[in-house]
Write an enzyme that holds these catalytic residues in place. Structure first.
Site, PDB file in Angstrom:
ATOM      1  N   GLN A   1       1.306  22.286   7.246  1.00 34.95           N
ATOM      2  CA  GLN A   1       1.637  20.980   7.544  1.00 34.95           C
ATOM      3  C   GLN A   1       1.495  20.662   5.939  1.00 34.95           C
ATOM      4  OE1 GLN A   1       0.887  17.290   8.487  1.00 34.95           O
ATOM      5  NE2 GLN A   1       2.379  17.285   9.752  1.00 34.95           N
TER       6      GLN A   1
ATOM      7  N   LYS B   1       7.839  16.366  10.518  1.00 34.61           N
ATOM      8  CA  LYS B   1       7.617  15.794  12.248  1.00 34.61           C
ATOM      9  C   LYS B   1       7.318  14.104  11.038  1.00 34.61           C
ATOM     10  CE  LYS B   1       2.655  15.009  14.228  1.00 34.61           C
ATOM     11  NZ  LYS B   1       3.377  13.987  14.039  1.00 34.61           N
TER      12      LYS B   1
ATOM     13  N   MET C   1      -4.484  17.064  12.568  1.00 34.53           N
ATOM     14  CA  MET C   1      -5.037  16.035  12.938  1.00 34.53           C
ATOM     15  C   MET C   1      -6.047  16.262  11.715  1.00 34.53           C
ATOM     16  SD  MET C   1      -5.732  15.166  16.172  1.00 34.53           S
ATOM     17  CE  MET C   1      -5.802  16.857  16.946  1.00 34.53           C
TER      18      MET C   1
ATOM     19  N   CYS D   1       3.003  10.723   7.870  1.00 34.56           N
ATOM     20  CA  CYS D   1       1.479   9.870   7.789  1.00 34.56           C
ATOM     21  C   CYS D   1       2.029   8.684   6.936  1.00 34.56           C
ATOM     22  CB  CYS D   1       0.317  10.475   7.010  1.00 34.56           C
ATOM     23  SG  CYS D   1      -1.272  10.516   6.656  1.00 34.56           S
TER      24      CYS D   1
END
Length: 341
Positions: free
Chosen positions: A77, A146, A25, A107
């Site tokens: 990430q 992801k 995040m 994203c």
């Protein structure tokens, strides 16, 4: 703190699986946040904020990659779409001792879209496969992806099934599925986390269609009851905002999901465990301008749901007290909480 470029392959075999993890995040899951979470759960898998390949290829590698040894298991990430740059960045991640490299294909922010990566990569599964292959060829640690279940108005399950199938041909075996579409135009990143409807069944179907892959579900999950429900269908659950705003939810995860026989830490034990870390960080980083608030801001939700939690947050947010830079502010906040109960 990892300050030398030395991998730690020997520890990898002892690392527990990704049954429960905390999502990457932006502006939240920095190294201080991850240490705090680690004192609540020893086994929950932690992820960095997204780090772009440009920041590593052309920027300050140490600033972006340094972390604390106690954070393991921890994944890096990456955001990017150039296979060569991703391979270079993955190698750096492995050298710094990360346990996994994860490629962001979820994203939806405009900044990420301008860089032609993030969620828009779902429209180019072969490029994602090329990126995964380049990273897997460069490192020995896991390379994972992801992603969302769709983009814009694509509602068909076939879209995400074909995406996973194509990327899997490059050797990826772990897919973290944010079970919402990403709307690339018209919604903010915050709205993209809330407005598109959740499609948990798509993640379940991926596990049924690809039984040999590790499928981890993410999106809107807030309780252990919900985690238990999902684990009946998939291999793992990734928590996002709930883990940040209500971190003590994770206190019994080691026992509940990893079979640990260690005692569940109390909230005050978590605070006390953070004191030596904060003192060390302020001592080591004082010359770099590290402020106490850089660490304590991640801890405001520790007393979530308890009487006096508001006073705890107020104490930890007091500008004058924070400016003094005294880690014992944590104990003062805890004492104020006790006085309110």
């Amino acid at each position: 703190m990892n300050t030398e470029l030395t991998p730690a392959p020997a520890a990898a075999a002892a690392i527990p699986g990704r049954r429960i993890s905390v999502a990457p995040m932006m502006d939240w899951t920095d190294r201080h946040c991850r240490v705090f979470h680690r004192h609540i759960s020893r086994h929950t898998w932690l992820y960095t904020e997204m780090v772009t390949t440009g920041a590593l290829v052309y920027g300050d590698v140490e600033r972006h990659l340094r972390f604390n040894d106690e954070e393991h298991p921890v994944a890096l990430q990456l955001g990017g779409s150039d296979p060569a740059d991703l391979a270079t960045s993955a190698k750096l991640g492995e050298k710094w001792g990360y346990d996994e490299v994860n490629l962001n294909c979820g994203c939806p922010s405009e900044r990420v879209q301008k860089g032609a990566f993030g969620a828009c990569l779902m429209a180019e599964p072969q490029l994602v496969a090329d990126c995964v292959k380049a990273m897997r060829d460069a490192v020995s640690i896991d390379v994972t992806v992801k992603h969302r279940v769709g983009i814009d108005q694509v509602e068909s399950y076939d879209f995400v099934r074909d995406f996973v199938g194509t990327v899997a041909e490059a050797g990826c075996r772990t897919f973290i599925v944010h079970a919402r579409n990403a709307i690339l135009k018209g919604l903010s990143p915050k709205e993209n986390r809330e407005v598109p409807p959740l499609k948990y069944e798509f993640a379940y179907r991926l596990k049924r269609d690809f039984p040999d892959f590790e499928i981890i579900i993410n999106g809107g999950i807030k309780t252990t009851a919900e985690i238990d429900l999902h684990l009946a269908h998939v291999d793992g659950v990734m928590l996002g905002r709930e883990a940040y705003h209500n971190p003590y939810l994770m206190a019994d995860f080691d026992q509940r999901y990893y079979g640990a026989d260690t005692p569940v830490p109390s909230r005050e034990q978590v605070l006390e465990a953070m004191l030596p870390y904060i003192e060390a960080q302020l001592h080591q980083e004082g010359g770099r301008g590290l402020k106490l608030n850089s660490i304590t801001r991640h801890m405001l939700g520790l007393m979530q749901g308890l009487p006096g939690a508001r006073g705890f947050r107020q104490t930890l947010s007091d500008a004058k007290k924070l400016a003094a830079g005294d880690p014992r502010l944590l104990l003062e906040a805890a004492a104020r909480l006790r006085q309110s109960t």
